[in-house]
Enzyme design. Structure first.
Site, short mmCIF file in Angstrom:
data_model
loop_
_atom_site.label_atom_id
_atom_site.label_comp_id
_atom_site.label_asym_id
_atom_site.label_seq_id
_atom_site.Cartn_x
_atom_site.Cartn_y
_atom_site.Cartn_z
N SER A 14 -52.18 66.71 -0.87
CA SER A 14 -53.34 66.28 -1.66
C SER A 14 -53.53 64.77 -1.63
O SER A 14 -54.58 64.28 -2.06
CB SER A 14 -53.21 66.78 -3.10
OG SER A 14 -52.07 66.22 -3.73
N SER A 15 -52.55 64.02 -1.14
CA SER A 15 -52.66 62.57 -1.09
C SER A 15 -51.59 62.02 -0.15
O SER A 15 -50.76 62.76 0.37
CB SER A 15 -52.50 61.95 -2.49
OG SER A 15 -51.20 62.19 -2.99
N GLY A 16 -51.63 60.70 0.06
CA GLY A 16 -50.56 60.01 0.77
C GLY A 16 -50.31 60.47 2.19
O GLY A 16 -51.23 60.76 2.95
N ASP A 53 -45.95 75.66 -5.25
CA ASP A 53 -44.87 74.92 -5.91
C ASP A 53 -43.61 75.18 -5.10
O ASP A 53 -43.10 76.31 -5.09
CB ASP A 53 -44.71 75.40 -7.35
CG ASP A 53 -43.58 74.68 -8.09
OD1 ASP A 53 -42.85 73.91 -7.46
OD2 ASP A 53 -43.44 74.92 -9.31
N SER A 132 -38.57 62.77 5.96
CA SER A 132 -37.37 62.24 5.33
C SER A 132 -37.67 60.83 4.86
O SER A 132 -38.73 60.55 4.30
CB SER A 132 -36.20 62.28 6.31
OG SER A 132 -35.02 61.75 5.76
N TYR A 146 -32.38 59.80 -4.82
CA TYR A 146 -33.38 59.97 -3.76
C TYR A 146 -32.72 59.89 -2.39
O TYR A 146 -32.97 60.71 -1.50
CB TYR A 146 -34.47 58.91 -3.89
CG TYR A 146 -35.57 59.05 -2.87
CD1 TYR A 146 -36.54 60.03 -3.01
CD2 TYR A 146 -35.64 58.19 -1.77
CE1 TYR A 146 -37.56 60.16 -2.08
CE2 TYR A 146 -36.64 58.32 -0.83
CZ TYR A 146 -37.61 59.30 -0.99
OH TYR A 146 -38.61 59.43 -0.05
N SER A 149 -30.87 63.05 -1.64
CA SER A 149 -31.75 64.17 -1.27
C SER A 149 -32.20 64.03 0.18
O SER A 149 -32.31 65.04 0.90
CB SER A 149 -32.96 64.24 -2.21
OG SER A 149 -33.89 63.19 -1.98
N LYS A 150 -32.45 62.82 0.63
CA LYS A 150 -32.89 62.62 2.01
C LYS A 150 -31.74 62.74 3.00
O LYS A 150 -31.93 63.17 4.14
CB LYS A 150 -33.59 61.26 2.13
CG LYS A 150 -34.90 61.19 1.36
CD LYS A 150 -35.87 62.31 1.77
CE LYS A 150 -37.21 62.19 1.08
NZ LYS A 150 -38.17 63.25 1.47
#
Length: 271
Positions: A14-16, A53, A132, A146, A149-150
């Site tokens: 939806s963005s970015g 989701d 990533s 963060y 997680s990557k």
């Protein structure tokens, strides 16, 4: 029905970066479906948005089923959905917060992969591109969750590419650095703040703000996504942008002490 054009599914579109990748793939001749938690309620785009989701097994199954009903195949899966935690010490985030970021940034990719791969195996081809971060290769302080997680995304993707290569499916990761999106604005605030870190947290906020002024546009990442999607012999890892390339180079060739000092200097940790 079965589509002639390759079909791409992009999470967090939806963005970015997700939206930029969708627009670039459309221009290159792909049929593109994006996803967001709000689906079409997120507003009109040049491509349809499916409600999804990535932390919900049933939602993942429903979204993939809907796309297969519409197009009959999925040729490209781009796992982009994710979020970060505002700069904070590792001990300033609760276990619940750690679970939340891993559930979206890593397990969300696992869920999507498990839902899509059986169909790619059946058709004998497919590409999976996981967004990533250069922090998945060069971890930085005060973004530990963060970065973790990557790192999980990096390890999972490399193992997965080995497993699926003989099935006609390839896996790549894209590693951007700072990118001008709403990502930082949507960062989750640490839920266990400590006064001991107030000063360094405020300093880092200024450092990040300055870095964002020179950050890459999401279209820079989108071009790399297209390159990976089209490559006849795709690489496992692609950096996106000058800063990411520089950090990757230092990680590979510079002594660990040089990289360590450079990180601390850039974040002004010893000032």
């Amino acid at each position: 029905m079965t589509s002639i054009k390759p079909v791409a599914l992009i999470t967090g579109a939806s963005s970015g970066i997700g939206e930029a990748a969708a627009i670039r793939l459309l221009a290159a001749g792909y049929i593109v479906y994006g996803t967001s938690r709000r689906g079409e309620q997120a507003g009109q785009r040049q491509f349809p948005l499916i409600a999804l989701d990535v932390t919900d097994d049933n939602s993942v199954t429903a979204a993939v089923s809907e796309l297969l009903q519409r197009e009959g195949r999925i040729d490209l899966l781009i796992n982009n959905a994710g979020f970060g935690v505002a700069p904070a010490a590792a001990e300033e985030s609760s276990i619940e917060q750690a679970k939340a970021i891993l559930d979206t940034n890593f397990l969300g990719i696992v869920r999507m992969t498990r839902a899509v791969v059986p169909h790619m195996r059946q058709q004998g081809s497919g590409r999976i591109i996981n967004i990533s971060s250069i922090l998945g290769v060069v971890p930085m302080p005060f973004v530990a969750l963060y970065a973790a997680s990557k790192h999980a995304v990096e390890g999972y993707s490399e193992a997965l590419d080995h497993e699926l290569r003989t099935r006609g499916i390839r896996v790549s990761v894209i590693e951007p650095a700072y990118t001008k999106t709403q990502f930082e604005a949507n960062n989750m605030e640490p839920d266990a703040k400590l006064e001991e870190y107030d000063q360094v947290r405020n300093k880092l906020a200024k450092v990040v703000a300055q870095a964002m002024e020179k950050a890459d546009a999401p279209t820079v990442v989108a071009e790399v996504v297209l390159k990976a999607a089209r490559a006849k012999q795709p690489k496992l890892r692609y950096t996106a942008g000058k800063a990411a390339r520089q950090l990757q180079f230092l990680r590979r060739f510079a002594p660990a002490s040089v990289l360590d000092a450079g990180i601390r200097k850039s974040l002004k940790l010893d000032a």
